[in-house]
Design a protein around this motif. Structure first.
Motif, mmCIF file in Angstrom:
data_model
loop_
_atom_site.group_PDB
_atom_site.id
_atom_site.type_symbol
_atom_site.label_atom_id
_atom_site.label_comp_id
_atom_site.label_asym_id
_atom_site.label_seq_id
_atom_site.Cartn_x
_atom_site.Cartn_y
_atom_site.Cartn_z
ATOM 1 N N TRP A 83 62.000 55.620 -7.843
ATOM 2 C CA TRP A 83 62.651 55.313 -9.115
ATOM 3 C C TRP A 83 63.549 54.078 -9.039
ATOM 4 N N VAL A 107 57.744 53.796 -8.894
ATOM 5 C CA VAL A 107 57.514 55.038 -9.641
ATOM 6 C C VAL A 107 56.749 56.012 -8.747
ATOM 7 N N PHE A 132 64.251 58.407 -16.778
ATOM 8 C CA PHE A 132 64.522 57.210 -15.975
ATOM 9 C C PHE A 132 65.183 56.129 -16.826
ATOM 10 N N LEU A 186 65.104 61.793 -9.430
ATOM 11 C CA LEU A 186 65.925 61.167 -10.468
ATOM 12 C C LEU A 186 67.347 61.714 -10.443
#
Length: 355
Positions: free
Chosen positions: A65, A69, A268, A311
């Protein structure tokens, strides 16, 4: 991008002539311990300048992140990657149908079809909590279900929108901070185009990077494009006050809509907003934790659970309890991956060669 990041950070931290050597030490500390508070300390440097953004990017280099990805992990995308790779290597194959024992995110199914053709997907079950049911009812959604089949609930994007996406998303972001800046042209697009790209999943740009991925991991572009589009949503109509803005409503609705890749992509973008504006941090922290808790409470596989956990670990305000919960989710997934899978029951072949 930076070569040996850790070596370069050591050099900067030891350079008495470097004006940001204390911040370089904080970046080193993040790389050693992975605490979001250190990332916050970098971005909140009272003497912030362009070099601060570089140090933030160095701190997050090669971290999920922060720099890339997470890869797709669904059964349907694993199948499509194998199938698509063989096609890219020159085999003439046609996929007729595939079966899933349980439902997977609609974006994963859409990506698999973009790679392997418009094949039929048989879904054995929708275990509770039903993946089709939003966690919260909102005004914006991109998927609906025709029985067991996910269908786009928004119109396809314009060719111009796809052109902008290809120009913006040609490479990974160096950091969320730079990604937010790069996404500005996406933010100038109509919201209908942005939502359309999330569901209709335009193909990749014709570049060397994505020609390689067509052979290696062809579904990855479709996973990768959605956070870029969500950064575009974050930049949409920025003159609107955040609390009542369209961009905030859309991102929150996507995050808590039907379980999907767009759930963590939207979060995100919200985490990126929290780094950019300290006033948003408490709300964003609570949203990320609530979505992670919902995934952990599910008595079934949630394919985005590890991604949500990663995340959480980089969200401003991440507490010791948040870290423990996220680490447990990641460890549990690693244990599951190490366990040998049971032998599948005999079944008829799901693909056939073209003649």
């Amino acid at each position: 991008m930076f070569g040996d990041v850790d070596q370069e950070l050591r050099r900067l931290a030891d350079d008495s002539d470097f004006p940001h050597r204390d911040t370089a030490r904080v970046a080193q500390r993040f790389r050693a311990g992975g605490r979001a508070a250190d990332l916050v300390a970098i971005v909140d440097d009272p003497h912030a300048c362009a070099m601060t953004d570089v140090l933030f990017a160095m701190a997050g280099a090669q971290r999920p992140w922060l720099n890339w990805v997470p890869m797709p992990s669904e059964a349907i995308t694993n199948m499509a990657d194998e199938f698509g790779s063989r096609i890219a290597r020159g085999e003439e194959l046609r996929l007729g149908q595939a079966g899933l024992s349980a439902a997977e995110p609609p974006s994963a199914i859409a990506a698999a079809r973009r790679v392997a053709g418009d094949f039929e997907v048989g879904i054995g079950a929708f275990p509770a909590p039903d993946i089709r049911v939003p966690l919260r009812r909102g005004d914006y959604r991109i998927w609906r279900y025709d029985g067991t089949d996910p269908v786009a609930a928004v119109a396809a994007p314009s060719p111009e929108a796809v052109r902008v996406l290809h120009a913006v998303a040609d490479q990974p972001w160096a950091s969320p901070l730079s990604g937010r800046i790069q996404a500005e042209p996406l933010g100038d697009l109509p919201m209908d185009d942005l939502l359309g790209m999330l569901a209709h999943l335009p193909g990749p740009p014709d570049t060397e990077r994505y020609r390689f991925l067509a052979v290696d991991s062809p579904t990855y572009w479709y996973r990768f494009l959605q956070p870029w589009v969500c950064l575009g949503i974050l930049r949409h109509r920025e003159q609107e006050p955040w609390a009542t803005s369209t961009r905030r409503r859309v991102l929150v609705d996507l995050a808590f809509g039907a379980e999907d890749w767009t759930s963590d992509a939207a979060l995100f973008a919200l985490v990126t907003a929290a780094y950019h504006d300290p006033a948003r941090r408490r709300e964003v922290h609570d949203l990320v934790r609530a979505r992670l808790d919902a995934a952990l409470a599910s008595h079934r596989l949630v394919t985005i659970e590890v991604s949500l956990a990663r995340l959480m670990l980089i969200t401003p305000g991440c507490t010791a309890d948040d870290r423990a919960v996220a680490a447990a989710a990641i460890a549990r997934a690693a244990t599951d991956d190490e366990e040998p899978a049971p032998a599948p029951p005999p079944k008829r072949r799901w693909w056939r060669r073209s003649h």
